[in-house]
Design an enzyme around this catalytic site. Structure first.
Site, PDB file in Angstrom:
ATOM      1  N   LYS A 112       0.819  -1.201   0.000  1.00 10.90           N
ATOM      2  CA  LYS A 112       0.000   0.000   0.000  1.00 10.90           C
ATOM      3  C   LYS A 112       0.853   1.251   0.000  1.00 10.90           C
ATOM      4  O   LYS A 112       0.602   2.195  -0.751  1.00 10.90           O
ATOM      5  CB  LYS A 112      -0.949  -0.005   1.202  1.00 10.90           C
ATOM      6  CG  LYS A 112      -2.055  -1.021   0.999  1.00 10.90           C
ATOM      7  CD  LYS A 112      -3.173  -0.904   2.000  1.00 10.90           C
ATOM      8  CE  LYS A 112      -4.263  -1.919   1.636  1.00 10.90           C
ATOM      9  NZ  LYS A 112      -4.850  -2.556   2.800  1.00 10.90           N
ATOM     10  N   LYS A 195      -4.318 -12.246  -6.486  1.00  6.97           N
ATOM     11  CA  LYS A 195      -5.554 -12.555  -5.755  1.00  6.97           C
ATOM     12  C   LYS A 195      -6.674 -11.598  -6.148  1.00  6.97           C
ATOM     13  O   LYS A 195      -6.420 -10.455  -6.539  1.00  6.97           O
ATOM     14  CB  LYS A 195      -5.307 -12.484  -4.241  1.00  6.97           C
ATOM     15  CG  LYS A 195      -5.022 -11.086  -3.741  1.00  6.97           C
ATOM     16  CD  LYS A 195      -4.989 -10.998  -2.214  1.00  6.97           C
ATOM     17  CE  LYS A 195      -4.715  -9.534  -1.844  1.00  6.97           C
ATOM     18  NZ  LYS A 195      -4.686  -9.252  -0.437  1.00  6.97           N
ATOM     19  N   LYS A 198     -10.253  -6.173  -3.457  1.00  5.66           N
ATOM     20  CA  LYS A 198     -11.117  -5.006  -3.552  1.00  5.66           C
ATOM     21  C   LYS A 198     -10.370  -3.802  -4.092  1.00  5.66           C
ATOM     22  O   LYS A 198     -10.948  -2.930  -4.711  1.00  5.66           O
ATOM     23  CB  LYS A 198     -11.701  -4.676  -2.172  1.00  5.66           C
ATOM     24  CG  LYS A 198     -12.814  -5.625  -1.750  1.00  5.66           C
ATOM     25  CD  LYS A 198     -13.351  -5.310  -0.362  1.00  5.66           C
ATOM     26  CE  LYS A 198     -12.608  -6.084   0.712  1.00  5.66           C
ATOM     27  NZ  LYS A 198     -13.314  -6.125   2.011  1.00  5.66           N
TER      28      LYS A 198
HETATM   29  P1  TYM Z   1     -10.170  -7.991   4.307  1.00  2.00           P
HETATM   30  O1  TYM Z   1     -11.316  -7.098   4.677  1.00  2.00           O
HETATM   31  O2  TYM Z   1      -9.244  -7.541   3.253  1.00  2.00           O
HETATM   32  O3  TYM Z   1     -10.714  -9.404   3.861  1.00  2.00           O
HETATM   33  C1  TYM Z   1     -11.667 -10.134   4.616  1.00  2.00           C
HETATM   34  C2  TYM Z   1     -11.339 -11.621   4.575  1.00  2.00           C
HETATM   35  O4  TYM Z   1     -11.339 -12.103   3.236  1.00  2.00           O
HETATM   36  C3  TYM Z   1     -10.127 -12.817   2.971  1.00  2.00           C
HETATM   37  N1  TYM Z   1      -9.768 -12.634   1.554  1.00  2.00           N
HETATM   38  C4  TYM Z   1      -9.584 -13.632   0.672  1.00  2.00           C
HETATM   39  N2  TYM Z   1      -9.661 -14.968   0.804  1.00  2.00           N
HETATM   40  C5  TYM Z   1      -9.435 -15.715  -0.300  1.00  2.00           C
HETATM   41  N3  TYM Z   1      -9.143 -15.192  -1.506  1.00  2.00           N
HETATM   42  C6  TYM Z   1      -9.055 -13.862  -1.691  1.00  2.00           C
HETATM   43  N4  TYM Z   1      -8.785 -13.351  -2.890  1.00  2.00           N
HETATM   44  C7  TYM Z   1      -9.282 -13.016  -0.564  1.00  2.00           C
HETATM   45  N5  TYM Z   1      -9.282 -11.671  -0.393  1.00  2.00           N
HETATM   46  C8  TYM Z   1      -9.584 -11.458   0.908  1.00  2.00           C
HETATM   47  C9  TYM Z   1      -9.107 -12.177   3.893  1.00  2.00           C
HETATM   48  O5  TYM Z   1      -7.997 -13.020   4.119  1.00  2.00           O
HETATM   49  C10 TYM Z   1      -9.941 -11.950   5.140  1.00  2.00           C
HETATM   50  O6  TYM Z   1     -10.017 -13.114   5.912  1.00  2.00           O
HETATM   51  N6  TYM Z   1      -6.852  -7.254   7.991  1.00  2.00           N
HETATM   52  C11 TYM Z   1      -8.073  -7.946   7.639  1.00  2.00           C
HETATM   53  C12 TYM Z   1      -9.262  -7.546   8.496  1.00  2.00           C
HETATM   54  C13 TYM Z   1      -9.070  -7.733   9.964  1.00  2.00           C
HETATM   55  C14 TYM Z   1      -9.083  -8.981  10.654  1.00  2.00           C
HETATM   56  C15 TYM Z   1      -8.914  -8.645  12.030  1.00  2.00           C
HETATM   57  C16 TYM Z   1      -9.199 -10.305  10.257  1.00  2.00           C
HETATM   58  C17 TYM Z   1      -8.915  -6.756  10.883  1.00  2.00           C
HETATM   59  N7  TYM Z   1      -8.814  -7.291  12.141  1.00  2.00           N
HETATM   60  C18 TYM Z   1      -8.871  -9.638  13.009  1.00  2.00           C
HETATM   61  C19 TYM Z   1      -9.163 -11.293  11.241  1.00  2.00           C
HETATM   62  C20 TYM Z   1      -8.986 -10.952  12.604  1.00  2.00           C
HETATM   63  C21 TYM Z   1      -8.415  -7.579   6.191  1.00  2.00           C
HETATM   64  O7  TYM Z   1      -7.963  -6.596   5.672  1.00  2.00           O
HETATM   65  O8  TYM Z   1      -9.349  -8.392   5.628  1.00  2.00           O
END
Ligand code: TYM
Length: 333
Positions: A112, A195, A198
């Site tokens: 980022k 991957k 978003k």
């Molecule tokens: P975020 O919001 O980007 O994504 C949410 C969840 O979706 C999973 N994910 C994917 N899984 C498979 N293939 C993909 N292409 C893909 N893109 C996203 C992510 O691994 C995630 O599980 N930092 C985290 C949010 C967060 C969090 C936490 C997660 C904040 N605090 C505490 C677990 C525990 C994030 O940005 O996820």
């Protein structure tokens, strides 16, 4: 009962199929065996600078998608991060335990910051992983169901928990990442070696859960494949086809091997795409209808979130009290 915690950032209105298959499907499966906490991490989403209206709308619609995907608020705790101030309070303590270089090595931060440059990067993006560690450690979570891209953040969380315990005495449970074998990394349809994301430049590669099924069908039909013409599972040589096979398998419940047999012969890419599109539409339509219903009654949704916050605070405040005492903060009274 052992606990789990996970969360998603409300940085967009709609989840994509990677969020759904990589995370949400495990959440739903695990909620019957664990005391589960699912957080809409609105403080994390503030790092990308949404307008107040965007943040409010996305926070509600993200919570609605948790419920529409099968999270049962009677059984699991669904809440909004900013409703539980202990998250930022614990994050500060963890910031003071994290090395500067250690934080600078986080690949998501590097990606980022690389895109935005030092001037365009806020400090919230830098301290993001410590806030995430706080999300997890406050609930004594033993497992954290996430996709592959969160593995490094989970490693940091474990390191910080162990460091804290070694320095101040056992306070935190050491959590484990729970990453699904087949769906940990759903790929972009347009660039199948990256991957589904978003924040990707090319949104044609993303299947959005709240888009019209027709729009997703179109994206699937124009998914990048290869010129080889035979359906085989070979993620290296045929990443596009491998991705479609994994999506099919996750949604249909059929094994990849069986699918490869089913689509044997020449010119079966079109048939595979048609079937994947039908499977995606099949989950998406009821999902979207349920989200519309939930968002149409924001008062009910807000009641669910208020109840969730209350339950989350009970657990979080007890953990934070343990932490404050352990580090030597004076009691307020
Ligand atoms: P975020 O919001 O980007 O994504 C949410 C969840 O979706 C999973 N994910 C994917 N899984 C498979 N293939 C993909 N292409 C893909 N893109 C996203 C992510 O691994 C995630 O599980 N930092 C985290 C949010 C967060 C969090 C936490 C997660 C904040 N605090 C505490 C677990 C525990 C994030 O940005 O996820």
């Amino acid at each position: 009962t052992p606990r789990i915690l996970s969360g998603m950032q409300p940085t967009h209105d709609s989840l994509h199929l990677g969020n759904y298959l990589g995370a949400q499907v495990s959440w739903v499966r695990m909620q019957s065996d664990f005391d589960a906490f699912f957080c809409v991490v609105d403080q994390h989403a503030l790092t990308v600078g949404p307008t107040p209206e965007e943040l409010r709308r996305r926070t509600r619609v993200t919570a609605a998608q948790y419920l529409a995907g099968g999270i049962d608020p009677e059984r699991s705790t669904v809440f909004v991060q900013s409703h539980v101030p202990e998250h930022s309070q614990l994050a500060w303590v963890l910031n003071c335990l994290t090395g500067y270089g250690e934080a600078a090595r986080m690949t998501q931060f590097k990606d980022k910051a690389g895109k935005r440059g030092t001037e365009g990067t806020n400090v919230g993006l830098f301290t993001y992983p410590m806030l995430m560690a706080a999300d997890i450690l406050l609930y004594d979570a033993t497992a954290v169901p996430v996709g592959e891209d969160q593995r490094q953040h989970l490693e940091l969380t474990r390191d910080l928990a162990q460091r804290f315990n070694a320095r101040y005495g056992t306070t935190f449970v050491i959590p484990e990442a729970h990453i699904p074998a087949e769906t940990a990394k759903i790929m972009s349809l347009q660039e199948p070696t990256a991957k589904m994301s978003k924040s990707a430049d090319n949104q044609a590669g993303n299947l959005m859960m709240l888009d019209a099924p027709k729009a997703n069908t179109k994206k699937i039909k124009s998914a990048v494949t290869d010129t080889d013409n035979a359906v085989r599972y070979d993620p290296e040589a045929k990443p596009g086809i491998a991705n479609l096979l994994r999506i099919h398998s996750a949604l249909s419940g059929e094994k990849v091997d069986a699918l490869v047999e089913q689509y044997a012969g020449e010119n079966k890419y079109g048939a595979l795409k048609t079937d994947v599109a039908a499977l995606v539409a099949e989950v998406q339509e009821p999902f979207k209808a349920r989200v519309d219903e939930l968002v149409g009654d924001p008062a009910e949704l807000d009641r669910v979130l208020a109840r969730g916050a209350e339950r989350a605070r009970e657990v979080a405040s007890a953990t934070l009290a343990r932490v404050y005492d352990a580090v030597g903060f004076l009691p307020a009274a």
